[in-house]
Scaffold this motif. Structure first.
Motif, PDB file in Angstrom:
ATOM      1  N   ILE A  33       0.834  -1.202   0.000  1.00 14.39           N
ATOM      2  CA  ILE A  33       0.000   0.000   0.000  1.00 14.39           C
ATOM      3  C   ILE A  33       0.871   1.254   0.000  1.00 14.39           C
ATOM      4  O   ILE A  33       0.567   2.229  -0.690  1.00 14.39           O
ATOM      5  CB  ILE A  33      -0.968  -0.010   1.205  1.00 14.39           C
ATOM      6  CG1 ILE A  33      -1.895  -1.211   1.137  1.00 14.39           C
ATOM      7  CG2 ILE A  33      -1.752   1.288   1.287  1.00 14.39           C
ATOM      8  CD1 ILE A  33      -2.813  -1.233  -0.059  1.00 14.39           C
ATOM      9  N   VAL A  34       1.977   1.227   0.760  1.00 18.00           N
ATOM     10  CA  VAL A  34       2.888   2.376   0.779  1.00 18.00           C
ATOM     11  C   VAL A  34       3.486   2.600  -0.610  1.00 18.00           C
ATOM     12  O   VAL A  34       3.572   3.743  -1.081  1.00 18.00           O
ATOM     13  CB  VAL A  34       3.990   2.195   1.851  1.00 18.00           C
ATOM     14  CG1 VAL A  34       5.120   3.191   1.662  1.00 18.00           C
ATOM     15  CG2 VAL A  34       3.401   2.334   3.241  1.00 18.00           C
ATOM     16  N   LEU A  35       3.862   1.531  -1.280  1.00 13.51           N
ATOM     17  CA  LEU A  35       4.392   1.678  -2.640  1.00 13.51           C
ATOM     18  C   LEU A  35       3.343   2.270  -3.582  1.00 13.51           C
ATOM     19  O   LEU A  35       3.653   3.113  -4.429  1.00 13.51           O
ATOM     20  CB  LEU A  35       4.874   0.324  -3.172  1.00 13.51           C
ATOM     21  CG  LEU A  35       6.147  -0.230  -2.531  1.00 13.51           C
ATOM     22  CD1 LEU A  35       6.454  -1.613  -3.072  1.00 13.51           C
ATOM     23  CD2 LEU A  35       7.321   0.708  -2.766  1.00 13.51           C
ATOM     24  N   GLY A  41       1.851   9.568  -5.841  1.00 13.42           N
ATOM     25  CA  GLY A  41       2.419  10.890  -5.612  1.00 13.42           C
ATOM     26  C   GLY A  41       2.175  11.454  -4.225  1.00 13.42           C
ATOM     27  O   GLY A  41       2.331  12.657  -4.009  1.00 13.42           O
ATOM     28  N   TYR A  42       1.806  10.606  -3.279  1.00 19.52           N
ATOM     29  CA  TYR A  42       1.536  11.051  -1.912  1.00 19.52           C
ATOM     30  C   TYR A  42       2.613  10.534  -0.971  1.00 19.52           C
ATOM     31  O   TYR A  42       3.264   9.540  -1.255  1.00 19.52           O
ATOM     32  CB  TYR A  42       0.161  10.555  -1.448  1.00 19.52           C
ATOM     33  CG  TYR A  42      -0.978  11.133  -2.229  1.00 19.52           C
ATOM     34  CD1 TYR A  42      -1.334  12.469  -2.089  1.00 19.52           C
ATOM     35  CD2 TYR A  42      -1.697  10.350  -3.120  1.00 19.52           C
ATOM     36  CE1 TYR A  42      -2.380  13.009  -2.812  1.00 19.52           C
ATOM     37  CE2 TYR A  42      -2.744  10.874  -3.846  1.00 19.52           C
ATOM     38  CZ  TYR A  42      -3.085  12.200  -3.694  1.00 19.52           C
ATOM     39  OH  TYR A  42      -4.114  12.736  -4.404  1.00 19.52           O
ATOM     40  N   PRO A  43       2.806  11.180   0.170  1.00 15.39           N
ATOM     41  CA  PRO A  43       3.792  10.696   1.143  1.00 15.39           C
ATOM     42  C   PRO A  43       3.323   9.407   1.823  1.00 15.39           C
ATOM     43  O   PRO A  43       2.120   9.151   1.948  1.00 15.39           O
ATOM     44  CB  PRO A  43       3.900  11.839   2.149  1.00 15.39           C
ATOM     45  CG  PRO A  43       2.660  12.622   1.997  1.00 15.39           C
ATOM     46  CD  PRO A  43       2.201  12.446   0.584  1.00 15.39           C
ATOM     47  N   GLN A  48      -1.340   5.907   7.345  1.00 14.22           N
ATOM     48  CA  GLN A  48      -1.810   5.911   8.737  1.00 14.22           C
ATOM     49  C   GLN A  48      -2.859   6.992   8.973  1.00 14.22           C
ATOM     50  O   GLN A  48      -3.834   6.770   9.690  1.00 14.22           O
ATOM     51  CB  GLN A  48      -0.651   6.117   9.730  1.00 14.22           C
ATOM     52  CG  GLN A  48       0.306   4.975   9.811  1.00 14.22           C
ATOM     53  CD  GLN A  48       1.508   5.159   8.896  1.00 14.22           C
ATOM     54  OE1 GLN A  48       1.603   6.107   8.144  1.00 14.22           O
ATOM     55  NE2 GLN A  48       2.421   4.207   8.968  1.00 14.22           N
ATOM     56  N   VAL A  49      -2.656   8.153   8.376  1.00  9.33           N
ATOM     57  CA  VAL A  49      -3.588   9.265   8.574  1.00  9.33           C
ATOM     58  C   VAL A  49      -4.959   8.922   8.001  1.00  9.33           C
ATOM     59  O   VAL A  49      -5.993   9.094   8.665  1.00  9.33           O
ATOM     60  CB  VAL A  49      -3.035  10.567   7.936  1.00  9.33           C
ATOM     61  CG1 VAL A  49      -4.064  11.680   7.980  1.00  9.33           C
ATOM     62  CG2 VAL A  49      -1.752  10.981   8.615  1.00  9.33           C
ATOM     63  N   ILE A  50      -4.984   8.409   6.781  1.00 14.31           N
ATOM     64  CA  ILE A  50      -6.263   8.059   6.153  1.00 14.31           C
ATOM     65  C   ILE A  50      -6.928   6.912   6.891  1.00 14.31           C
ATOM     66  O   ILE A  50      -8.146   6.929   7.114  1.00 14.31           O
ATOM     67  CB  ILE A  50      -6.059   7.721   4.659  1.00 14.31           C
ATOM     68  CG1 ILE A  50      -5.714   8.991   3.887  1.00 14.31           C
ATOM     69  CG2 ILE A  50      -7.304   7.077   4.067  1.00 14.31           C
ATOM     70  CD1 ILE A  50      -5.382   8.753   2.433  1.00 14.31           C
TER      71      ILE A  50
END
Length: 137
Positions: A33-35, A41-43, A48-50
């Protein structure tokens, strides 16, 4: 009124399961998911925030009785899903079909919520008018 509540509950349950499934998927497949988030184009910390915001939003929709905060939860989910669709389309990474499906569920849920709220409001108004008429006569 009972049909409205039934449709509202069904749409809320399906939407809640979809959002909680997305949060659970983000926790289980964190690296993938991080990839994907970075590719869009998001950090990376946005996962975690979402996820936290989605869990809080679902708990507000299910448990909260305050109308103004519920409206904010609906707005937050709407913006999250619309920005997700736009991000997928701009990155040419699929079409964001799951976000479209969740947006439709959110719209159905919101419309049913508004109709139930309006019926309750009209019922209270009618009841208060009947009470005034009884006092006058």
């Amino acid at each position: 009124m009972k049909n409205l509540k039934t449709y509202y509950v069904i749409s809320l349950v399906i939407f809640s399961l979809a959002m909680l499934g997305a949060v659970l998927n983000s926790a289980i497949n964190y690296d993938a998911i991080v990839l994907k988030i970075i590719k869009l184009g998001y950090p990376a910390y946005l996962v975690q925030v979402i996820g936290t915001a989605q869990v809080i939003g679902i708990s507000i929709l299910i448990l909260n009785r305050t109308n103004w905060i519920r409206e904010w939860a609906y707005a937050g989910f709407f913006m999250n899903l619309v920005f997700g669709i736009i991000a997928h389309l701009l990155a040419k990474d699929g079409n964001g079909a799951t976000a479209v499906a969740c947006s439709i569920l959110l719209l159905i849920n919101y419309v049913m919520y508004k109709k139930i709220k309006e019926k309750k409001k009209n019922k209270k108004k009618l009841k208060s008018n009947q009470t005034v008429l009884k006092k006058v006569s």
